[in-house]
Design a protein around this motif. Structure first.
Motif, short mmCIF file in Angstrom:
data_model
loop_
_atom_site.label_atom_id
_atom_site.label_comp_id
_atom_site.label_asym_id
_atom_site.label_seq_id
_atom_site.Cartn_x
_atom_site.Cartn_y
_atom_site.Cartn_z
N GLY A 153 0.78 -1.23 0.00
CA GLY A 153 0.00 0.00 0.00
C GLY A 153 0.82 1.28 0.00
O GLY A 153 0.26 2.37 0.15
N LYS A 154 2.12 1.18 -0.25
CA LYS A 154 2.99 2.36 -0.17
C LYS A 154 3.26 3.00 -1.53
O LYS A 154 3.82 4.09 -1.59
CB LYS A 154 4.31 1.98 0.49
CG LYS A 154 4.16 1.55 1.95
CD LYS A 154 5.52 1.20 2.55
CE LYS A 154 5.37 0.79 4.02
NZ LYS A 154 6.68 0.44 4.62
N THR A 155 2.88 2.33 -2.60
CA THR A 155 3.12 2.86 -3.94
C THR A 155 1.84 2.78 -4.75
O THR A 155 1.17 1.75 -4.77
CB THR A 155 4.23 2.08 -4.67
OG1 THR A 155 5.40 2.05 -3.86
CG2 THR A 155 4.56 2.73 -6.00
N LEU A 156 1.49 3.88 -5.40
CA LEU A 156 0.32 3.94 -6.26
C LEU A 156 0.78 4.03 -7.71
O LEU A 156 1.54 4.93 -8.08
CB LEU A 156 -0.54 5.15 -5.92
CG LEU A 156 -1.79 5.36 -6.79
CD1 LEU A 156 -2.81 4.27 -6.53
CD2 LEU A 156 -2.39 6.75 -6.54
N TYR A 157 0.32 3.08 -8.53
CA TYR A 157 0.59 3.09 -9.96
C TYR A 157 -0.67 3.57 -10.68
O TYR A 157 -1.79 3.33 -10.23
CB TYR A 157 0.96 1.69 -10.44
CG TYR A 157 2.25 1.17 -9.86
CD1 TYR A 157 3.45 1.29 -10.55
CD2 TYR A 157 2.27 0.57 -8.60
CE1 TYR A 157 4.64 0.81 -10.01
CE2 TYR A 157 3.46 0.10 -8.05
CZ TYR A 157 4.63 0.22 -8.76
OH TYR A 157 5.81 -0.25 -8.22
N ASP A 186 1.00 6.72 -20.53
CA ASP A 186 2.09 5.95 -19.92
C ASP A 186 1.70 5.53 -18.52
O ASP A 186 0.75 6.06 -17.93
CB ASP A 186 3.37 6.78 -19.84
CG ASP A 186 4.13 6.82 -21.16
OD1 ASP A 186 3.64 6.24 -22.15
OD2 ASP A 186 5.20 7.45 -21.19
N ILE A 187 2.47 4.60 -17.96
CA ILE A 187 2.28 4.19 -16.57
C ILE A 187 3.25 4.98 -15.69
O ILE A 187 4.45 5.05 -15.98
CB ILE A 187 2.49 2.68 -16.40
CG1 ILE A 187 1.48 1.92 -17.26
CG2 ILE A 187 2.32 2.29 -14.93
CD1 ILE A 187 1.68 0.42 -17.25
N PHE A 188 2.72 5.56 -14.64
CA PHE A 188 3.48 6.33 -13.66
C PHE A 188 3.31 5.71 -12.28
O PHE A 188 2.47 4.84 -12.07
CB PHE A 188 2.98 7.78 -13.61
CG PHE A 188 3.27 8.60 -14.83
CD1 PHE A 188 4.29 9.54 -14.82
CD2 PHE A 188 2.53 8.44 -16.00
CE1 PHE A 188 4.57 10.32 -15.94
CE2 PHE A 188 2.80 9.20 -17.13
CZ PHE A 188 3.82 10.14 -17.10
N LYS A 189 4.10 6.19 -11.34
CA LYS A 189 3.93 5.79 -9.95
C LYS A 189 4.22 6.96 -9.04
O LYS A 189 4.95 7.89 -9.40
CB LYS A 189 4.84 4.62 -9.59
CG LYS A 189 6.32 4.96 -9.54
CD LYS A 189 7.13 3.77 -9.03
CE LYS A 189 8.61 4.12 -8.91
NZ LYS A 189 9.41 2.99 -8.36
N VAL A 190 3.63 6.94 -7.84
CA VAL A 190 3.95 7.89 -6.78
C VAL A 190 4.10 7.12 -5.48
O VAL A 190 3.49 6.06 -5.30
CB VAL A 190 2.86 8.98 -6.61
CG1 VAL A 190 2.77 9.87 -7.83
CG2 VAL A 190 1.51 8.36 -6.28
N ASP A 217 4.67 -10.80 -6.04
CA ASP A 217 6.08 -11.13 -6.25
C ASP A 217 6.79 -10.07 -7.08
O ASP A 217 7.86 -10.31 -7.64
CB ASP A 217 6.23 -12.51 -6.90
CG ASP A 217 5.48 -12.63 -8.21
OD1 ASP A 217 4.68 -11.72 -8.53
OD2 ASP A 217 5.69 -13.62 -8.93
N GLY A 218 6.21 -8.87 -7.17
CA GLY A 218 6.89 -7.73 -7.78
C GLY A 218 6.92 -7.73 -9.29
O GLY A 218 7.88 -7.22 -9.89
N GLY A 234 13.79 -1.16 -7.57
CA GLY A 234 12.66 -0.52 -8.23
C GLY A 234 12.85 -0.30 -9.71
O GLY A 234 12.10 0.45 -10.34
N VAL A 235 13.85 -0.95 -10.30
CA VAL A 235 14.13 -0.81 -11.73
C VAL A 235 13.37 -1.89 -12.50
O VAL A 235 13.45 -3.08 -12.17
CB VAL A 235 15.63 -0.93 -12.02
CG1 VAL A 235 15.90 -0.83 -13.53
CG2 VAL A 235 16.40 0.17 -11.28
N PHE A 236 12.65 -1.49 -13.53
CA PHE A 236 11.85 -2.41 -14.31
C PHE A 236 12.65 -2.95 -15.50
O PHE A 236 13.34 -2.20 -16.18
CB PHE A 236 10.57 -1.74 -14.82
CG PHE A 236 9.57 -1.46 -13.74
CD1 PHE A 236 8.58 -2.37 -13.45
CD2 PHE A 236 9.62 -0.28 -13.01
CE1 PHE A 236 7.65 -2.13 -12.46
CE2 PHE A 236 8.71 -0.03 -12.01
CZ PHE A 236 7.72 -0.96 -11.73
#
Length: 304
Positions: free
Chosen positions: A169-173, A190-194, A226-227, A253-255
């Protein structure tokens, strides 16, 4: 030792998820002539999804002449069906009448909705009325979801949609068409995150980069336990329409470069909104493929 053995066997199953066609897929009974999409798990036994709101006679309910899209919740049966389906309870005073997707925080205290403004809550200033924004609300017993506030990073000139939360619950995509600067959108969306900070603030939106996003449209992100990021894109060299892709994220955190999922998860028509239960090796996705019941249908799959 036995637990480790089963874990290894499951990892082998995950490898098969990307390299083989060893799936069992079925169309769910809840599907009708109307679209069903926007899947997001609430917990191990319940999901939310998007569809049209109907009256007691099965007719479309409308707001300002348009059919009302809203969020439904349902329980998951052992056979993979979605049962006991009902609209989520939203405080009518919040004037939210058109919702494209939603996600609920792991603690069940907050809901994030993608919606647009109505004539009753339209802000001042020039903006595209077709744009969506993400708003967060809290649950109150007897009232439902209420006290909604537009997320502070949502700017009127851009559109934001398809919220999805990490397991902690700490990251919102989400998807957006933010323009300008280092975090500009490459394609249509695009896909972003905060980061969701402890004091209720949010970091600035960060574009997930060229390993995930393309010069086409990326939509409906989902992060598995599983990320692994799953999302839909209509980029070239797909099977047709929107296809479902996956991108593995490391501990930093690198995709990694996104990979297209195989058939029969993907088809020649639009496929999107995949969610997966890593422990069970099962999941759901939406598709407009041939043989469906109408518009976008929800399918249940098992990794054999």
């Amino acid at each position: 030792m036995l637990k480790l053995f089963y874990y290894i066997i499951f990892l082998i199953g995950l490898i098969g998820f990307s390299q083989t066609k060893n799936f069992s897929i079925k169309n769910l009974e809840i599907n009708t002539e109307y679209p069903h999409f926007g899947l997001m798990p609430i917990n191990d036994s319940k999901v939310v999804f998007t569809s049209y709101l109907l009256d007691k006679k099965g007719r479309l309910k409308r707001y300002e002449g348009n059919p009302i899209l809203t969020i439904f919740e349902g329980n998951l049966s052992e056979e993979g069906h979605i049962v006991n389906v009902a609209p989520i309870q939203i405080d009518p005073k919040q004037n939210i009448s058109h919702i494209t997707s939603a996600t609920i925080s792991p603690d069940g205290k907050h809901i994030y909705l993608a919606t647009n403004y109505t004539r009753k809550n339209m802000p001042k200033g020039n903006f595209n009325e077709a744009n969506f924004h993400i708003t967060v609300g809290e649950y109150k017993t007897g009232i439902g979801w209420t006290n909604f506030n537009v997320l502070p990073f949502c700017k009127l000139k851009y559109s934001y949609a398809h919220p999805a939360l990490s397991k902690d619950g700490k990251t919102l995509y989400f998807t957006a068409n933010i323009r300008g600067g280092k975090e500009t959108t490459r394609g249509g969306s695009d896909i972003f995150k905060v980061d969701i900070l402890k004091d209720g603030r949010y970091s600035e939106p960060k574009n997930l980069g060229s390993k995930v996003n393309s010069y086409s449209r990326e939509m409906f992100p989902f992060i598995s336990s599983d990320g692994i990021l799953y999302f839909a894109s209509n980029r070239p060299n797909g099977f047709g329409g929107f296809d479902i892709y996956k991108s593995i994220v490391n501990d930093e955190g690198v995709f990694k470069k996104a990979e297209k999922l195989p058939k029969p998860i993907n088809s020649k028509q639009d496929d999107f909104c995949l969610i997966v239960d890593v422990e069970k090796g099962t999941g759901y996705f939406s598709s407009k493929r041939q043989g469906g019941k109408g518009d976008d249908d929800i399918y249940f799959f098992v990794i054999k």
